[in-house]
Design an enzyme around this catalytic site. Structure first.
Site, mmCIF file in Angstrom:
data_model
loop_
_atom_site.group_PDB
_atom_site.id
_atom_site.type_symbol
_atom_site.label_atom_id
_atom_site.label_comp_id
_atom_site.label_asym_id
_atom_site.label_seq_id
_atom_site.Cartn_x
_atom_site.Cartn_y
_atom_site.Cartn_z
ATOM 1 N N LYS A 1 53.762 -42.064 94.987
ATOM 2 C CA LYS A 1 54.124 -42.858 96.156
ATOM 3 C C LYS A 1 55.260 -43.783 95.759
ATOM 4 O O LYS A 1 55.136 -44.593 94.856
ATOM 5 C CB LYS A 1 52.908 -43.665 96.642
ATOM 6 C CG LYS A 1 52.961 -44.053 98.125
ATOM 7 C CD LYS A 1 54.065 -45.026 98.514
ATOM 8 C CE LYS A 1 53.882 -46.409 97.903
ATOM 9 N NZ LYS A 1 54.932 -47.382 98.432
ATOM 10 N N GLY B 1 53.948 -52.893 89.937
ATOM 11 C CA GLY B 1 54.356 -53.721 91.061
ATOM 12 C C GLY B 1 53.926 -55.156 90.859
ATOM 13 O O GLY B 1 53.694 -55.597 89.732
ATOM 14 N N SER B 2 53.797 -55.865 91.951
ATOM 15 C CA SER B 2 53.477 -57.281 91.878
ATOM 16 C C SER B 2 52.029 -57.501 91.457
ATOM 17 O O SER B 2 51.160 -56.648 91.672
ATOM 18 C CB SER B 2 53.713 -57.942 93.238
ATOM 19 O OG SER B 2 52.724 -57.532 94.172
ATOM 20 N N THR B 3 51.771 -58.673 90.879
ATOM 21 C CA THR B 3 50.403 -59.024 90.479
ATOM 22 C C THR B 3 49.499 -59.129 91.703
ATOM 23 O O THR B 3 48.327 -58.722 91.644
ATOM 24 C CB THR B 3 50.422 -60.341 89.689
ATOM 25 O OG1 THR B 3 51.162 -60.130 88.472
ATOM 26 C CG2 THR B 3 49.012 -60.803 89.347
ATOM 27 N N ALA C 1 49.664 -57.403 94.523
ATOM 28 C CA ALA C 1 49.279 -56.046 94.924
ATOM 29 C C ALA C 1 48.355 -55.424 93.888
ATOM 30 O O ALA C 1 47.430 -54.681 94.233
ATOM 31 C CB ALA C 1 50.525 -55.191 95.130
ATOM 32 N N GLY C 2 48.600 -55.726 92.603
ATOM 33 C CA GLY C 2 47.748 -55.185 91.547
ATOM 34 C C GLY C 2 46.310 -55.634 91.664
ATOM 35 O O GLY C 2 45.380 -54.861 91.412
ATOM 36 N N GLU D 1 50.734 -52.141 85.708
ATOM 37 C CA GLU D 1 51.848 -52.834 85.041
ATOM 38 C C GLU D 1 52.405 -53.795 86.082
ATOM 39 O O GLU D 1 53.017 -53.373 87.070
ATOM 40 C CB GLU D 1 52.889 -51.826 84.564
ATOM 41 C CG GLU D 1 53.858 -52.407 83.552
ATOM 42 C CD GLU D 1 55.109 -52.980 84.178
ATOM 43 O OE1 GLU D 1 55.151 -54.220 84.372
ATOM 44 O OE2 GLU D 1 56.024 -52.216 84.482
ATOM 45 N N CYS E 1 60.683 -57.167 85.892
ATOM 46 C CA CYS E 1 59.446 -57.839 85.482
ATOM 47 C C CYS E 1 59.512 -58.342 84.051
ATOM 48 O O CYS E 1 58.801 -59.275 83.685
ATOM 49 C CB CYS E 1 58.254 -56.891 85.664
ATOM 50 S SG CYS E 1 58.429 -55.319 84.791
ATOM 51 N N GLU F 1 56.867 -65.888 89.490
ATOM 52 C CA GLU F 1 57.916 -64.886 89.308
ATOM 53 C C GLU F 1 58.860 -64.920 90.507
ATOM 54 O O GLU F 1 58.462 -64.657 91.637
ATOM 55 C CB GLU F 1 57.293 -63.496 89.158
ATOM 56 C CG GLU F 1 58.286 -62.426 88.805
ATOM 57 C CD GLU F 1 57.632 -61.081 88.537
ATOM 58 O OE1 GLU F 1 58.055 -60.381 87.603
ATOM 59 O OE2 GLU F 1 56.687 -60.720 89.273
#
Length: 480
Positions: free
Chosen positions: A179, A231-233, A235-236, A253, A287, A387
């Site tokens: 994706k 991706g972003s923390t 979203a993680g 990651e 990142c 970030e």
């Protein structure tokens, strides 16, 4: 104008379930440079079903490692042959300066070669003799594919992120639904064409540009066995919660707020040259960028002055121009987000040394940011903790090396970092004390044979090399 009106599902191009095409806008001037089909949940269902059938019934998981290695080598060669086209397309979509996208092409080869070397040396099946001399059995340990992998990647470095996941996943015998971000629809459709030309069996891989809602549908799909996400923390965390509910394998990651520790004996000219790349690569949309600069109080103003001169010297403009170092942000909302953080820094009382929220003169039609430097920053400020993902650096003073290590480690993140010193062994000692996944000394590049990933909120799991390959296998023990 590039038009992609089909989706690459299960190794073949087919009509999407929806009829609308997404306009892909240039970050440079916001003109439309292409249109592309976007996947919806119905397309995800087709892709996952194809991957499931290919894994459960097809030949791919049962091919030999040597056969899989040969196909990945072919993919690598096909990509190398179109490196210039890939670099130009990613720059057009992302706003990444052409120097960066071109410089990254050899790195993609090294990244794949590290995985290939690991696959060649991997003990795919090993016989273990018992530690107990009286035992009347032996154990056969197998490393097998997990199953269907949902690989979800961000927009900022699409080829690197995609290949970091699909190469080890395929080498291990998994099937993959990749994706990708809508912004990268054009370049990732090029990747899909390369995968088609590679000759993978039908169903083994799909490439789906899609929005966040469709992404969540994919990672929640009951026929997905593992999620691999970059991706972003924020979203993680959401993905980790979804994986936990279904007990899916997951690797993440995520974000970073990495510190560059400048020791008192460092060569400041060398430091400045190195931070030009370590801190500002890919327009700061990276990142791993070293955006917290830790400087000793004895040399603090010298560091600030040197970085001010650096930022003011960097050409900002059209990412396709070979003279440009800093291109535009990927989207208008990302541009606005960075500008808001610059305003937050001023409100927090940091000293605005250069830059600011104003758009560079003559570039008002694009998503541009003036490279910005803050001094007199306390590590508790939001601009030092959060970030920003843009060309914004903060310089934080420290008293001694213990204080520097404390500040470097006082972050929820732990993805990257750096140490600068005239004494390499001394720098290595400081690097050992830093709680972060990757530390570079005196601007050394990140290698692909060692594991890459983060501590804390920067993620779970590792990529690259042998350790990265293990993220896509299950262990099976057979006792004979």
């Amino acid at each position: 104008m590039i038009i992609n009106d089909r989706l690459f599902i299960g190794g073949a191009w087919s009509a999407p379930s929806g009829s609308a095409l997404l306009d892909i806008a240039s970050p440079h001037d916001r003109s439309v440079i292409g249109r592309a089909a976007q996947a919806l949940p119905a397309d995800v269902d087709r892709a996952v079903a194809a991957a499931r059938a290919a894994f459960d019934e097809g030949p791919w998981p049962r091919t030999s490692p040597a056969e899989r290695i040969a196909l990945i080598r072919r993919l690598n060669a096909l990509r190398e042959a179109r490196a210039a086209e890939i670099a130009a397309l990613v720059s057009a979509e992302n706003g990444s300066a052409i120097w960066f996208t071109r410089a990254g092409q050899p790195g993609l080869t090294r990244q794949a070669n590290a995985y290939l070397k690991a696959a060649e040396e991997f003990g795919w099946e090993e016989t273990l003799e018992p530690s107990d001399p009286a035992a009347t059995f032996r154990s056969v340990v197998r490393r097998e594919a997990i199953g269907v992998i949902a690989a979800v990647i961000p927009w900022n470095s699409p080829f690197s992120a995609a290949l970091a996941k699909i190469v080890p996943a395929l080498l291990a015998g998994n099937t993959v639904v990749l994706k990708v971000s809508p912004e990268n629809s054009l370049s990732m459709n090029l990747l899909a064409r390369l995968l088609e030309e590679t000759g993978l069996p039908r169903g083994v891989i799909s490439v789906l540009p899609a929005d966040r809602e469709t992404s969540e549908y994919l990672v929640s799909h009951p026929d997905v066995d593992k999620i691999a996400f970059t991706g972003s923390t924020r979203a993680g965390r959401r993905i980790a919660s979804l994986a936990g509910e279904q007990l899916k394998r997951v690797s993440l990651e995520l974000g970073g707020k990495s510190a560059a520790v400048i020791l008192a004996d460092a060569d400041l000219a060398q430091v400045t040259r190195g931070l030009k790349y370590a801190s500002l690569l890919n327009n700061g949309e990276a990142c791993i960028a070293h955006t917290r600069i830790l400087a000793p109080r004895s040399r603090y103003e010298d560091v600030v002055t040197s970085l001010k001169e650096l930022l003011e010297s960097l050409p900002v403009g059209d990412p396709s121009d070979e003279q440009t170092f800093i291109g535009p942000m990927v989207r208008p909302d990302q541009q606005q987000r960075v500008r808001e953080y610059i305003g937050i820094g001023v409100q927090e009382g940091a000293r605005l040394v250069t830059g600011g929220p104003q758009v560079p003169t003559g570039l008002e039609n694009g998503n541009y940011i003036t490279p910005t430097l803050f001094a007199d920053v306390d590590n508790s400020m939001r601009i030092a903790r959060e970030e920003i993902f843009g060309p914004v650096l903060v310089v934080i003073p420290y008293d001694d090396e213990d204080d520097a290590v404390r500040i470097a480690n006082a972050s929820e993140y732990g993805l990257s970092g750096g140490v600068w010193s005239a004494d390499q062994d001394h720098a290595l000692d400081v690097a050992r004390r830093m709680r972060t996944g990757t530390v570079t000394v005196n601007g050394a590049p990140i290698g692909f044979d060692g594991p890459f990933g983060g501590f804390g909120a920067s993620g779970v799991g590792r990529e690259y090399g042998a350790v990265g390959l293990t993220q896509y296998i299950e262990y099976k023990t057979i006792t004979v």
